[in-house]
Structure formats: structure tokens, C-alpha cells
Scaffold this active site. Structure first.
Site, PDB file in Angstrom:
ATOM      1  N   TYR A  51       0.889  -1.151  -0.068  1.00  0.00           N
ATOM      2  CA  TYR A  51       0.090  -0.162   0.113  1.00  0.00           C
ATOM      3  C   TYR A  51       0.822   1.223   0.136  1.00  0.00           C
ATOM      4  O   TYR A  51       1.870   1.388   0.734  1.00  0.00           O
ATOM      5  CB  TYR A  51      -0.904  -0.066   1.202  1.00  0.00           C
ATOM      6  CG  TYR A  51      -1.592   1.122   1.498  1.00  0.00           C
ATOM      7  CD1 TYR A  51      -2.670   1.665   0.505  1.00  0.00           C
ATOM      8  CD2 TYR A  51      -1.380   2.303   2.336  1.00  0.00           C
ATOM      9  CE1 TYR A  51      -3.404   2.910   0.764  1.00  0.00           C
ATOM     10  CE2 TYR A  51      -1.775   3.579   2.515  1.00  0.00           C
ATOM     11  CZ  TYR A  51      -2.843   3.852   1.777  1.00  0.00           C
ATOM     12  OH  TYR A  51      -3.421   5.056   1.757  1.00  0.00           O
ATOM     13  N   HIS A  81      -3.123  16.864  -2.150  1.00  0.00           N
ATOM     14  CA  HIS A  81      -3.517  17.179  -0.956  1.00  0.00           C
ATOM     15  C   HIS A  81      -3.224  18.617  -0.096  1.00  0.00           C
ATOM     16  O   HIS A  81      -3.440  18.634   1.091  1.00  0.00           O
ATOM     17  CB  HIS A  81      -3.120  15.880  -0.012  1.00  0.00           C
ATOM     18  CG  HIS A  81      -4.004  14.627  -0.319  1.00  0.00           C
ATOM     19  ND1 HIS A  81      -4.117  14.139  -1.359  1.00  0.00           N
ATOM     20  CD2 HIS A  81      -4.913  13.966   0.740  1.00  0.00           C
ATOM     21  CE1 HIS A  81      -4.623  12.988  -1.440  1.00  0.00           C
ATOM     22  NE2 HIS A  81      -5.401  12.906  -0.202  1.00  0.00           N
TER      23      HIS A  81
END
Length: 515
Positions: A51, A81
């Protein structure tokens, strides 16, 4: 110089770094572990699905990312972000965030390249602070948005605050010959996934809350002197039968502060004297109002709350709080949720509520001094001029009352205010950074309330002319503050006086003055 990496970073260490600009150095044995973690990740991640290294992020993790794009993936995460809004955080908070993130990386479970920690040390020691906005993170995959703005600066983009001015990061890096971070494996995700914004802000909150407690404890002692209170409500004999550490600590400090006061009264001399029994109505109150008599019971739990918050926040500061955890010792990678900010969020809410109660106690004591019908020894609003023509502290009371009311409204907890987002991947969140920022606002407000309280106490002392009867700590404070806030009789604007006194209360190094 404070060494980071091998030993626990304490609240006092944090205070030295933030308020005294102590320099940071990296422990070499800890740095070796950081490099070992990176080398293990580089070897382990080959030909595996991991991940955030060769997958998307959050609910996009089911999409594999091709080998040629895995480094660009980290840049994409940082840039996408960097989406904060609202006010810029003060540079002090951004510096606290960097210290917290550095300390987490130095635990050597993040798999980052040494360049990350070296760059953070450079920025911290030079007081170059990333521009980070208040609104953004929900405190579940960590403080994603706030930390993305840190990541943006690390890669040489965005803006920084240096010497109280906002600059383009590129310009400051060129001025100081700082090399931007180059992504090696997962540095983008490692920077973003963590509780370092809420933790850094929370550490400063605890330092400032402890100052507030010290001040309010001293002010409570001083108002007991002003009214000539009896001494038994803070006696050891009364408080020791209540088995709370905070209450007994507060009582002990009050005894120490007031031990040489010539204004505190002994109940046995005044009310246990048989001559007084002939009176049908006693001029003296047999017991003081709760805001004077119950100081140990009100400030005690606030002391305990600060102690608990310090314990939890220091643990968080010295923890690994990103995902996944790169465990080079056990030769494995563990996926989970160490970035979740519930520990910090809950403690910030508790600290916020406790601080609001402290400001409420100050406001009630202030009201007692200002209301001549209650204290029966001072003029209305401690007005040293002509009643009806002058106004004394009347105008300042409005500010104190409205500010405490704001604190009360802000004290609704963020911890129980979870909103699912991120395609319901983040289906329960902590709102930890919001909690920490709201707590900071309550603390800032409380310094204003205590500033007004102190101004009133000093005016009351001057009206009574009792300076030489005060305890030693009370007299020392009286002299110190009168140097920046002289006695006044005629009406003049007081907002600049309040600003000076608030700055004095916030900046004075009294973190361990009493408690």
C-alpha cells in the site's frame, strides 16, 4: 542542543525548542536505524504489492501503479492534498508540527530516506516554517492536509514563513543553499500519514495551559488576601481527606504562596472566639463564596487534566504514527491505523473544557471584586475615581464576560463529531487537529480573561493600600506588573494595557513555577 532519536522527547524539551529556539541534532545510533529501515523497505518492496508504494491511496488502493510511475505517485499525493484553507497557522505551530514529524521518523519505522530528517533539522534550526492552513485534516489518516503543506515545502514548492514574512519556498531554499527533498520510495505518504499537526499544536497547548493554571492559582491566592479570607479551605487537614492528587497539590501551593501573608485570617481567632457568639447577625461571612473557598476543588481537576494530557501527548510525540509501519527488526511491513488521532483529540477536548472552567473561575472572582454588594469592601468596579463620573474596570468586564461565553460555546467536544469522508474509507475520524486548534483558541481567550482579572486585582490592592501586607509572591507580581501597567484613576483606553499584560502572561517562563 537537544538530541532527537534515542531518548524520549519531553514536554520541557519541546518548550526549549519552541520558546527558546534550542537547536536540534540527530542521535547517530537512531539515524543508523532510520537508514536500516529505508534499506529494508527498498529490498522488501521489490516484486510485492504494498500500500502506498505501488498502489493508489485510500479508497484508490485497489489500483496498481506501474513501476515507472511510483515516484511520481508520491509527488502527486503531496500536491493533490495541499488543499488547506482558512487562516495560516502561526509559525510557532508549524515549527511544532515539524518537530513532532521529525521525532516520529526518528523512531525508525517509516522507511524514509535520511534526506527527510536532515532537511527537517535544517528547517527547524533556521526557523523556516511551512505555510500551513488551519482548515483541512480530519485526523484519521493523520493530519493529511496540514502535513501535505509540509511535504510541499520539503520538495521545494509552496511558501514558508521566515522572520515573520511569507516567502516563496524556492527563494528561501536558494538563499540558504537548501536542497529540496527527492522522493526515493514512500516519502510523500510517510510525511502525510501521521498525527504530527495535532500533536505539535497539542504540546504547545499543554505548555500554555500550565502557565494559565499557575497564574490562576496565584490570582486565586491574591483575591483571598484582598478579601481577608480564612485559611482553613486550603489547609492540609481539610484537603487530605479528599483523595485527589490535583486538589492536594493546589492546596499545598496555596499554603506555600500565602504562608507569609498578613491578610489571611485564622478562623479560630475570629469565629471560634466566645465573644462573637453574642451576635445575632454576623458581619463577617462564616464561609466565603465558592469562587474563593473552592479553589482547590476547582483547580485540582484542571491540574489532573493537564497532567493526563501531557502524559498522552508525550507518548504520541514519541510514537510511530504513520501507515504502514516498516519494521526492519522483524523484517515485515504492518498495515493498520496508527495515524488515527483519537488519543490526541480526546485529550484536547478535555483540556479545552478544563481551560474553559479555569476562565469561568477567573470571571467569577473578577465579578466578586467588581460587585461592591458582594465584596462589601471595594468601590463598584474598583473605581478609584469619582463614582458616577469615572468608570474604573466597568468596560473591561464586558470583554471578560463575552470572552468566557465564547469559551463555553467552543467547549463542545470535537471527539464525538465524526463525519465519514474519503468515499467512506475514513468512516470514523478523530477531528484531532480541529480539536487542538479550538483548544488553542480557548487558551488564547483565557489569557485575555486572566489579564483583565489581574488588572482588577492590582487596582483593588491600590485601593486598600495593602501592598506591604501581601505575601512575597503576590508582592513580587504586583511590582512586576505595575511596571508595565501603572495604577489609574482617570478613564483612559485600556485595550493596549490588556495587550501588554496578556503578552506578559503568555511569555513569562513559569511552566514549573508552582505546579
Amino acid at each position: 542542543m537537544i538530541l532527537v532519536g534515542q531518548t524520549t522527547l519531553s514536554l520541557n524539551d519541546f518548550s526549549e525548542l519552541i520558546f527558546k529556539n534550542q537547536q536540534i541534532a540527530l542521535d547517530q545510533s537512531a539515524l543508523k536505524k532510520v537508514n536500516d529501515s529505508f534499506e529494508f523497505l527498498k529490498q522488501f518492496s521489490s516484486n510485492k504489492l504494498i500500500y502506498g508504494i505501488n498502489t493508489g491511496f485510500g479508497p484508490m488502493a485497489q489500483y496498481k501503479v506501474s513501476e515507472e510511475n511510483i515516484l511520481q505517485l508520491q509527488y502527486n499525493l503531496i500536491r493533490s492534498h495541499s488543499s488547506g484553507s482558512g487562516k495560516l497557522m502561526p509559525a510557532q505551530l508549524s515549527k511544532a508540527l515539524m518537530i513532532a514529524r521529525l521525532n516520529s521518523f526518528m523512531q525508525a519505522y517509516s522507511g524514509v530516506h535520511q534526506e527527510v530528517v536532515d532537511l527537517l533539522v535544517q528547517l527547524i534550526n533556521l526557523n523556516i516554517c511551512p505555510c500551513i492552513y488551519e482548515h483541512g485534516g480530519v485526523g484519521a489518516s493523520g493530519d493529511l492536509v496540514q502535513l501535505a503543506h509540509l511535504g510541499l515545502v520539503l520538495i521545494g514548492e509552496g511558501e514558508v514563513v521566515f522572520e515573520d514574512t511569507v516567502h516563496c519556498t524556492k527563494d528561501i531554499f536558494e538563499r540558504f543553499n537548501i536542497k529540496p527533498l527527492a522522493i526515493h520510495i514512500r516519502e510523500g505518504l510517510a510525511v502525510l500519514n501521521g498525527t504530527s499537526a495535532m500533536t505539535g499544536i497539542g504540546m504547545i497547548n499543554i505548555i500554555q495551559a500550565r502557565k494559565l493554571l499557575n497564574w490562576q492559582l496565584l490570582f486565586s491566592a491574591m483575591i483571598n488576601e484582598i478579601v481577608g479570607a480564612f485559611d482553613d479551605h486550603y489547609s492540609q487537614e481539610l484537603n487530605i481527606v479528599k483523595h485527589h492528587k490535583g486538589q492536594n497539590k493546589i492546596a499545598s501551593v496555596m499554603r506555600d504562596v500565602l504562608k507569609d501573608s498578613k491578610m489571611i485570617r485564622d478562623r479560630s481567632e475570629h469565629l471560634y472566639n466566645p465573644e462573637n457568639l453574642d451576635q445575632e447577625v454576623f458581619e463577617d461571612k462564616v464561609q466565603e463564596y465558592y469562587s474563593l473557598r473552592c479553589v482547590t476543588q476547582v483547580l485540582g481537576p484542571i491540574y489532573d487534566t493537564i497532567e493526563q494530557a501531557e502524559n498522552v501527548l508525550v507518548n504520541e510525540l514519541n510514537s510511530v504514527n504513520d501507515n504502514p509501519v516498516i519494521d526492519h527488526l522483524n523484517q515485515n511491513i504492518f498495515h493498520g491505523g496508527n495515524f488515527h488521532g483519537d488519543y490526541v483529540s480526546l485529550e484536547m477536548d478535555k483540556l479545552k473544557i478544563a481551560t474553559t472552567k479555569l476562565s469561568m473561575l477567573a470571571e467569577r472572582q473578577l465579578n466578586y471584586l467588581l460587585n461592591s454588594r458582594l465584596n462589601q469592601k471595594l468601590p463598584p468596579f474598583v473605581n478609584l475615581g469619582v463614582l458616577g463620573f469615572n468608570f474604573g474596570m466597568q468596560g473591561m468586564q464586558f470583554t471578560a464576560t463575552s470572552t468566557v461565553a465564547e469559551n463555553q460555546t467552543l467547549s463542545f467536544p470535537m471527539y464525538v463529531h465524526s463525519i465519514p469522508n474519503n468515499n467512506d474509507n475514513q468512516d470514523i475520524v478523530s477531528m484531532g487537529c480541529n480539536a487542538a486548534l479550538m483548544t488553542k483558541r480557548v487558551i488564547d481567550n483565557s489569557f485575555e480573561v486572566l489579564g483583565i482579572h489581574l488588572m482588577t486585582i492590582l487596582q483593588a490592592i491600590d485601593y486598600l493600600g495593602c501592598q506591604d501586607k501581601l505575601s512575597k509572591p503576590s508582592k513580587e507580581l504586583y511590582d512586576e506588573v505595575r511596571a508595565i501597567f501603572p495604577k489609574f484613576v482617570e478613564d483612559e483606553p485600556k485595550y493596549k494595557d490588556l495587550a501588554r499584560i496578556k503578552e506578559f502572561l503568555e511569555s513569562t517562563e513559569r511552566i514549573n513555577a508552582f505546579v
